[in-house]
Design a protein around this motif. Structure first.
Motif, short mmCIF file in Angstrom:
data_model
loop_
_atom_site.label_atom_id
_atom_site.label_comp_id
_atom_site.label_asym_id
_atom_site.label_seq_id
_atom_site.Cartn_x
_atom_site.Cartn_y
_atom_site.Cartn_z
N PHE A 20 50.63 34.99 38.56
CA PHE A 20 50.49 34.41 39.30
C PHE A 20 48.94 35.26 39.68
CE2 PHE A 20 53.70 32.37 40.45
CZ PHE A 20 53.73 30.66 40.74
N THR A 21 47.79 35.37 39.94
CA THR A 21 46.24 36.02 40.51
C THR A 21 46.63 35.86 41.91
OG1 THR A 21 46.10 36.63 38.52
CG2 THR A 21 44.71 37.30 40.54
N LEU A 22 46.65 37.07 43.11
CA LEU A 22 46.13 36.55 44.61
C LEU A 22 44.86 37.38 44.75
CD1 LEU A 22 47.04 36.01 47.23
CD2 LEU A 22 48.32 37.68 47.66
N VAL A 23 44.08 36.36 44.55
CA VAL A 23 43.13 36.36 45.12
C VAL A 23 42.61 36.71 46.68
CG1 VAL A 23 40.56 36.70 44.62
CG2 VAL A 23 41.95 35.90 43.03
N PHE A 24 42.36 37.69 47.52
CA PHE A 24 41.00 37.69 48.37
C PHE A 24 40.26 38.20 48.77
CE2 PHE A 24 45.63 40.34 48.13
CZ PHE A 24 46.04 39.65 48.75
N GLN A 25 39.51 36.92 49.32
CA GLN A 25 37.55 37.14 49.48
C GLN A 25 37.83 37.48 51.27
OE1 GLN A 25 35.95 33.72 48.38
NE2 GLN A 25 33.80 34.26 48.16
N THR A 26 36.38 38.41 51.30
CA THR A 26 36.48 38.96 52.35
C THR A 26 35.20 38.54 53.04
OG1 THR A 26 35.81 40.75 51.71
CG2 THR A 26 38.35 41.02 52.65
N ALA A 27 35.01 38.30 54.86
CA ALA A 27 33.43 38.32 54.96
C ALA A 27 32.78 39.74 54.70
CB ALA A 27 34.21 37.05 56.29
N ARG A 28 33.62 40.65 55.58
CA ARG A 28 32.75 41.59 55.01
C ARG A 28 32.91 42.42 54.35
NH1 ARG A 28 34.45 44.83 59.93
NH2 ARG A 28 36.33 44.02 59.93
N PRO A 29 32.30 43.95 54.27
CA PRO A 29 32.03 44.27 52.63
C PRO A 29 33.77 45.65 53.29
CG PRO A 29 30.39 44.93 54.15
CD PRO A 29 31.20 43.63 55.15
N ILE A 30 35.21 44.75 53.60
CA ILE A 30 35.86 45.96 53.35
C ILE A 30 37.34 45.82 51.83
CG2 ILE A 30 35.15 45.77 55.73
CD1 ILE A 30 38.21 43.86 55.59
N ALA A 31 36.50 44.97 51.14
CA ALA A 31 37.57 44.68 50.42
C ALA A 31 37.79 45.88 49.80
CB ALA A 31 37.73 44.05 48.89
N ALA A 32 37.68 47.31 49.71
CA ALA A 32 38.15 48.53 49.22
C ALA A 32 38.35 49.40 49.44
CB ALA A 32 36.59 49.47 47.82
N THR A 33 38.34 49.35 51.63
CA THR A 33 39.35 50.37 52.16
C THR A 33 40.88 50.04 51.83
OG1 THR A 33 39.51 48.40 53.52
CG2 THR A 33 36.91 49.55 53.63
N PRO A 34 40.91 51.13 52.34
CA PRO A 34 42.82 51.42 52.41
C PRO A 34 42.95 51.11 53.10
CG PRO A 34 41.42 53.72 51.90
CD PRO A 34 39.88 52.71 52.21
N ALA A 35 42.94 50.46 54.26
CA ALA A 35 43.45 49.66 55.53
C ALA A 35 43.53 48.24 55.33
CB ALA A 35 41.99 48.90 56.51
N PHE A 36 42.36 47.74 53.68
CA PHE A 36 42.08 46.39 53.46
C PHE A 36 43.12 46.41 52.54
CE2 PHE A 36 41.24 43.06 51.09
CZ PHE A 36 41.43 41.62 51.74
N GLU A 37 43.49 47.29 51.83
CA GLU A 37 43.84 47.00 50.70
C GLU A 37 45.96 47.31 50.66
OE1 GLU A 37 43.23 50.23 47.62
OE2 GLU A 37 41.04 49.55 47.48
N ALA A 38 46.25 47.97 51.79
CA ALA A 38 47.21 48.24 52.73
C ALA A 38 47.11 46.36 53.42
CB ALA A 38 47.28 49.15 53.26
#
Length: 181
Positions: A20-38
């Motif tokens: 499977f591939t779990l995709v995350f689409q964020t409203a703000r540009p935070i997808a590459a931040t360590p907090a979001f990745e965690a």
């Protein structure tokens, strides 16, 4: 290709057709931040926990608003597809983020209902047309009974053969639909 999948299953406990591939689409540009990745890793781990032996890979940022994680499972496509609703339900809500579970098994799960509905529509149209054509060709309803009886015997026999072969090789999702037509 099948041999490669078997080696991957034996050596690494994964099958590409059951991933499977779990995709995350964020409203703000935070997808590459360590907090979001965690947070995304924790969500992927919860989804993977649904399937015995499933392992999430690391989160991959694709853009400032998009990240994804591959969840490898030891299951074949058909078996993994049955786990799609439970995996989707296991993904916790993430504020400001929309999640999508995709991949071969999820797509297979989502399209199977469409295939079944289309097959039902096709059979509702084709069956009366076939009976009318047979009555025209054979001249009577009784004369048309032979081909109908033949179909009543050959369809279950062919489905049984497909069932046996499916235990030894991969079959396309729509094989059953083709046999019944």
């Amino acid at each position: 290709a099948e041999r490669g999948r078997e080696i991957a299953k034996e050596a690494f406990n994964e099958r590409s057709d059951g991933a499977f591939t779990l995709v995350f689409q964020t409203a703000r540009p935070i997808a590459a931040t360590p907090a979001f990745e965690a947070r995304a890793e924790r969500a992927a781990a919860k989804a993977a926990a649904v399937v015995d032996g499933a392992q999430p890979a690391s989160v991959q940022p694709a853009s400032p608003h998009l990240a994804y994680v591959q969840i490898n499972t030891p299951l074949e496509n058909q078996d993994a597809a049955k786990e799609t609703p439970a995996m989707r339900a296991a993904v916790p809500p993430m504020p400001g983020t929309t999640t999508y579970l995709t991949g071969f098994p999820a797509i297979n799960h989502d399209t199977q209902k469409i295939y079944n509905e289309d097959l039902t529509k096709g059979e509702l149209i084709a069956s009366p047309v076939a009976l009318i054509v047979m009555m025209f060709m054979f001249g009577t309803l009784g004369g048309s009974a032979g081909p109908v009886a033949g179909a009543a015997f050959t369809i279950p026999t062919t489905l049984g053969a497909v069932f046996i072969f499916a235990h030894f090789m991969n079959m396309a999702v729509y094989v059953q639909n083709i046999v019944t037509l």
